[in-house]
Design a protein around this motif. Structure first.
Motif, PDB file in Angstrom:
ATOM      1  N   MET A   1     -40.243 -16.344 -48.739  1.00 41.78           N
ATOM      2  CA  MET A   1     -40.049 -16.921 -50.062  1.00 41.78           C
ATOM      3  C   MET A   1     -39.816 -15.827 -51.099  1.00 41.78           C
ATOM      4  N   THR A   2     -40.748 -14.854 -51.133  1.00 39.77           N
ATOM      5  CA  THR A   2     -40.600 -13.788 -52.119  1.00 39.77           C
ATOM      6  C   THR A   2     -39.350 -12.954 -51.836  1.00 39.77           C
ATOM      7  N   ALA A   3     -39.095 -12.776 -50.535  1.00 39.33           N
ATOM      8  CA  ALA A   3     -37.928 -11.964 -50.167  1.00 39.33           C
ATOM      9  C   ALA A   3     -36.650 -12.621 -50.682  1.00 39.33           C
ATOM     10  N   LYS A   4     -36.603 -13.962 -50.539  1.00 37.16           N
ATOM     11  CA  LYS A   4     -35.409 -14.670 -50.969  1.00 37.16           C
ATOM     12  C   LYS A   4     -35.246 -14.578 -52.485  1.00 37.16           C
ATOM     13  N   LYS A   5     -36.379 -14.746 -53.175  1.00 38.12           N
ATOM     14  CA  LYS A   5     -36.342 -14.665 -54.623  1.00 38.12           C
ATOM     15  C   LYS A   5     -35.842 -13.294 -55.075  1.00 38.12           C
ATOM     16  N   GLU A   6     -36.406 -12.280 -54.420  1.00 39.95           N
ATOM     17  CA  GLU A   6     -36.006 -10.923 -54.772  1.00 39.95           C
ATOM     18  C   GLU A   6     -34.506 -10.732 -54.597  1.00 39.95           C
ATOM     19  N   SER A   7     -34.024 -11.212 -53.458  1.00 38.68           N
ATOM     20  CA  SER A   7     -32.608 -10.966 -53.181  1.00 38.68           C
ATOM     21  C   SER A   7     -31.729 -11.752 -54.167  1.00 38.68           C
ATOM     22  N   LEU A   8     -32.197 -12.960 -54.498  1.00 34.70           N
ATOM     23  CA  LEU A   8     -31.433 -13.736 -55.468  1.00 34.70           C
ATOM     24  C   LEU A   8     -31.391 -13.003 -56.800  1.00 34.70           C
ATOM     25  N   LEU A   9     -32.557 -12.493 -57.186  1.00 38.72           N
ATOM     26  CA  LEU A   9     -32.639 -11.737 -58.436  1.00 38.72           C
ATOM     27  C   LEU A   9     -31.682 -10.550 -58.376  1.00 38.72           C
ATOM     28  N   ARG A  10     -31.677  -9.917 -57.200  1.00 39.69           N
ATOM     29  CA  ARG A  10     -30.830  -8.728 -57.056  1.00 39.69           C
ATOM     30  C   ARG A  10     -29.354  -9.093 -57.210  1.00 39.69           C
ATOM     31  N   LEU A  11     -28.976 -10.211 -56.605  1.00 37.10           N
ATOM     32  CA  LEU A  11     -27.580 -10.640 -56.730  1.00 37.10           C
ATOM     33  C   LEU A  11     -27.190 -10.766 -58.197  1.00 37.10           C
ATOM     34  N   VAL A  12     -28.067 -11.480 -58.937  1.00 37.87           N
ATOM     35  CA  VAL A  12     -27.772 -11.725 -60.349  1.00 37.87           C
ATOM     36  C   VAL A  12     -27.709 -10.413 -61.115  1.00 37.87           C
ATOM     37  N   VAL A  13     -28.706  -9.572 -60.872  1.00 41.37           N
ATOM     38  CA  VAL A  13     -28.781  -8.320 -61.638  1.00 41.37           C
ATOM     39  C   VAL A  13     -27.557  -7.451 -61.365  1.00 41.37           C
ATOM     40  N   VAL A  14     -27.226  -7.302 -60.087  1.00 43.22           N
ATOM     41  CA  VAL A  14     -26.106  -6.399 -59.759  1.00 43.22           C
ATOM     42  C   VAL A  14     -24.805  -6.921 -60.357  1.00 43.22           C
ATOM     43  N   LEU A  15     -24.548  -8.216 -60.162  1.00 40.67           N
ATOM     44  CA  LEU A  15     -23.291  -8.776 -60.666  1.00 40.67           C
ATOM     45  C   LEU A  15     -23.228  -8.678 -62.189  1.00 40.67           C
ATOM     46  N   THR A  16     -24.376  -8.984 -62.845  1.00 40.16           N
ATOM     47  CA  THR A  16     -24.413  -8.882 -64.302  1.00 40.16           C
ATOM     48  C   THR A  16     -24.159  -7.448 -64.744  1.00 40.16           C
ATOM     49  N   ALA A  17     -24.810  -6.527 -64.058  1.00 37.82           N
ATOM     50  CA  ALA A  17     -24.662  -5.119 -64.438  1.00 37.82           C
ATOM     51  C   ALA A  17     -23.206  -4.690 -64.312  1.00 37.82           C
TER      52      ALA A  17
END
Lengths: 195, 319, 207
Positions: A1-17
């Motif tokens: 669960m946490t791993a998925k959340k982290e990766s989702l967050l990462r997707l958003v952050v990287v693309l936004t950046a």
């Protein structure tokens, strides 16, 4: 669960950046090129205006006028230093061209005489319709210094005074249509200006 | 070498028709139209036809001999027919070098790259004609006015074709139907005389080199569709007889659309092919930018031939 | 693979438009004159090079799931930059290339190299790959444009040497583009195959 959340967050952050950096970089380039682009476009318009209003050195005032079909036409009024009109450059168009539409600039003096015509944007067939351009044939020259009052803007085949381009009757007719449209608009503008 | 007739589906009926025999019959069938053209347009017709045929044969020979390193098969006469049909599809005052370019296109682009006779999906003469029309639009649409051969020495005058008059609305008088029938009208030199072309077509039908399906379907479709438009509004649309006699309709329907290599094999397929050609022709004539649409429509339908052949396989004897 | 090979494979052996048949839209549309072809080639090469560099730098940062949007954003940024720069400083070129400069965004060559090469290789290799592919693309554009301009307009790089009466117009129009592309493709493949065969027979001989 946490791993998925982290990766989702990462997707958003990287693309936004990436999008943010890209946006910033583009802003920079836009700021750098804004002036040159404007200068280039203004120079192009000025060049066309100089060609259709030879010898005029005064102020240019832009107004928009509706033609008979309800389309907006840009008219560059050439105003003499004393406030009277010298003439105008009319940005006209036709929809009867072989490639659908082309845009012309036509210059008139106060008697309604055509000073010069200039192609602004056209996609006519190379070798045929593109002879409306002055570097390809002398077709467009026949309009210069003619007054549509005694120079019928219709090709000779249809009973007018214009020599059509061989094998490009449609483009020739379209050119006449555009010039006629410009003339109509200019006459309207001239009347309004006197009022 | 390759003297066998190309047959795409069974039954493989044996007949003593050879490619050579068929091709020479087509040449014979074209002679009446050729004679009429010489009568109306004079020496240039002979020169252009000779150049076109000569170049087609020469280029086919050179390509087979030196590029493909095969044994040349020019003696089958197919290049002669291509050359003649190509020449028939140009105005009589076409510069000779353009005719040479046309021959290069017919053989070097439309025929040999696909594998030579029997493998080309499009009629080579028509590909070359359309190429010339797009490449040299001025020369290909400046038509000399036909003048009978005894008025020799008169200046060559150019004038529009009847279909051109229709499209551009020029203030020129239309030729009479009689003149259209015998060929006294502007146009590509081989297409003007309906009568001479029909004599040739009857010869081919008699010799069983072509069947009636394609020409009849093609011409009838043009006639019917043009007729419907004419009945709806006779002031705006021309009379269907006018559409039959002008332009390249008869030449196209009898000699180009019936090309064995590029037309369907089954009778039903042929009828569909002919109707498609007719429909496209009339659509282009009435609503297109070009005054004439026979060559475009045949080429477009050529592209559909594999599909038509797949849907309408000729019946085998066993069934 | 040697470094030289990474650079030169794009020239002919894996030429993007003639062998891989990518980027057909600009290949057919802007090759009416050699000048246009050079301008388009240079613009595409620049975008390829820059996007390859950035993507190979970021290849460990970009998550797999959003890699395509990331690539597109990066590519689109560089294309917009090129577009603005050309509009500002070479207005004549921007006029003749028109919409085809913005359309580099959807050129499969650029995204293809990002996906197939830059996202898996080092920065230096990606630079070589981007340059090689860009040069290969330019070579093919110039080859096609040279034939079309000489036959169709009677000129080379704007220098007219065949009078207008002898121009074969179809070559500057769309159908001419397809014809010339087909024949040049056949010719280049023929040559590439011949070179390969020679190399193979040599290898057999040395073995």
């Amino acid at each position: 669960m946490t791993a998925k959340k982290e990766s989702l967050l990462r997707l958003v952050v990287v693309l936004t950046a990436i999008a943010l950096v890209a946006g910033l970089a583009l802003t920079g380039v836009y700021a750098l090129t804004k002036d040159p682009i404007e200068t280039a476009q203004a120079a192009k318009k000025q060049e066309a205006l100089n060609k259709v209003l030879p010898g005029f050195k005064g102020e240019i005032r832009d107004i928009t006028v509706q033609d008979n079909d309800g389309e907006d036409i840009l008219v560059h009024l050439a105003v003499n230093p004393d406030g009277s009109l010298f003439g105008a450059g009319v940005e006209t168009y036709t929809k009867k061209a072989f490639a659908g539409r082309f845009d012309l600039m036509v210059g008139f003096d106060m008697t309604g005489t055509i000073l010069n015509t200039e192609v602004i944007k056209a996609g006519e067939t190379p070798g045929l319709g593109d002879k409306i351009n002055k570097d390809k044939s002398d077709f467009a020259l026949q309009f210069s210094n003619r007054n549509p009052q005694d120079f019928k803007l219709i090709v000779k085949k249809d009973g007018g005074d214009v020599d059509a381009i061989t094998a490009a009757t449609i483009s020739s007719r379209a050119y006449c249509d555009a010039v006629q449209r410009a003339y109509d608009v200019f006459m309207k503008v001239k009347e309004d200006y006197h009022e | 070498m390759n003297k066998l007739l190309n047959v795409s589906g069974s039954p493989h009926v044996h007949s003593d028709d050879t490619v050579q025999k068929i091709m020479w019959s087509v040449v014979v069938a074209l002679i009446p139209a050729f004679v009429v053209s010489v009568f109306y347009f004079g020496l240039p017709v002979i020169i252009l036809t000779a150049v076109s045929v000569g170049c087609c044969v020469l280029f086919e020979y050179l390509i087979q001999r030196f590029m493909l390193k095969q044994t040349p098969t020019v003696s089958d006469g197919s290049a002669v027919v291509t050359g003649m049909l190509l020449a028939f599809n140009v105005p009589a005052n076409l510069p000779i070098w353009m005719m040479v370019v046309g021959a290069i296109v017919a053989i070097g682009i439309a025929k040999m790259p696909f594998g030579g006779l029997g493998h080309n999906p499009f009629n080579p003469a028509l590909v070359a004609r359309v190429f010339l029309l797009i490449a040299f639009p001025v020369a290909m649409t400046t038509w000399p006015v036909p003048t009978p051969i005894w008025s020799f020495g008169a200046d060559v005058v150019t004038g529009p074709t009847p279909l051109g008059i229709l499209k551009e609305g020029a203030n020129v008088e239309m030729p009479t139907y009689m003149n259209m029938l015998i060929g006294q009208m502007g146009g590509s030199f081989g297409e003007v005389s309906a009568i001479a072309l029909l004599i040739g077509a009857i010869f081919l039908l008699w010799k069983r080199i072509i069947t009636w399906h394609i020409p009849v379907a093609f011409i009838l479709t043009v006639f019917v569709v043009a007729g419907i438009f004419w009945l709806v509004d006779p002031t705006q649309y021309a009379n269907p007889f006018f559409h039959l006699l002008t332009g390249g309709l008869i030449l196209g329907a009898c000699f180009m659309a019936t090309d064995m290599v590029t037309s369907p094999t089954s009778p039903v397929g042929m009828l569909i092919f002919g109707c498609g050609c007719g429909l496209l022709t009339i659509i282009i004539r009435l609503f297109g930018a070009y005054p004439e649409g026979v060559s475009f429509s045949i080429l477009l339908m050529n592209a559909l031939v594999p599909l038509i052949n797949r849907w309408f396989v000729p019946k085998t004897f066993a069934k | 693979m040697s470094k030289i090979k990474i650079l030169t494979k794009g020239f002919f052996k894996e030429n993007p438009s003639l062998i891989l048949v990518l980027g057909m839209c600009p290949t057919l549309a802007v090759t009416t004159s050699v000048n246009n072809a050079l301008g388009m080639g240079a613009a595409t090469t620049f975008v390829l090079l820059m996007s390859n560099i950035i993507i190979s730098l970021l290849k460990n940062v970009i998550p797999d799931k959003v890699r395509i949007p990331c690539f597109i954003v990066i590519i689109a940024t560089f294309v917009s930059m090129v577009d603005l720069i050309i509009q500002g400083f070479v207005p004549a070129l921007s006029e003749s290339l028109g919409v085809f400069i913005p359309l580099i965004v959807v050129n499969c060559i650029v995204l293809g190299r990002a996906e197939a090469f830059a996202s898996k290789n080092t920065v230096f290799d990606s630079i070589l790959d981007g340059l090689g592919m860009g040069i290969g693309f330019t070579i093919s554009l110039v080859l096609i444009a040279a034939v079309r301009e000489v036959l169709g307009a009677g000129s080379f790089m704007g220098w007219q040497f065949i009078p207008a009466d002898y121009n074969i117009l179809i070559f500057v129009l769309a159908p001419g583009a397809f014809l010339v592309l087909g024949f040049i493709m056949a010719l280049v493949r023929h040559c590439v195959n011949r070179v390969e065969e020679k190399r193979k027979s040599k290898m057999c001989a040395t073995k």
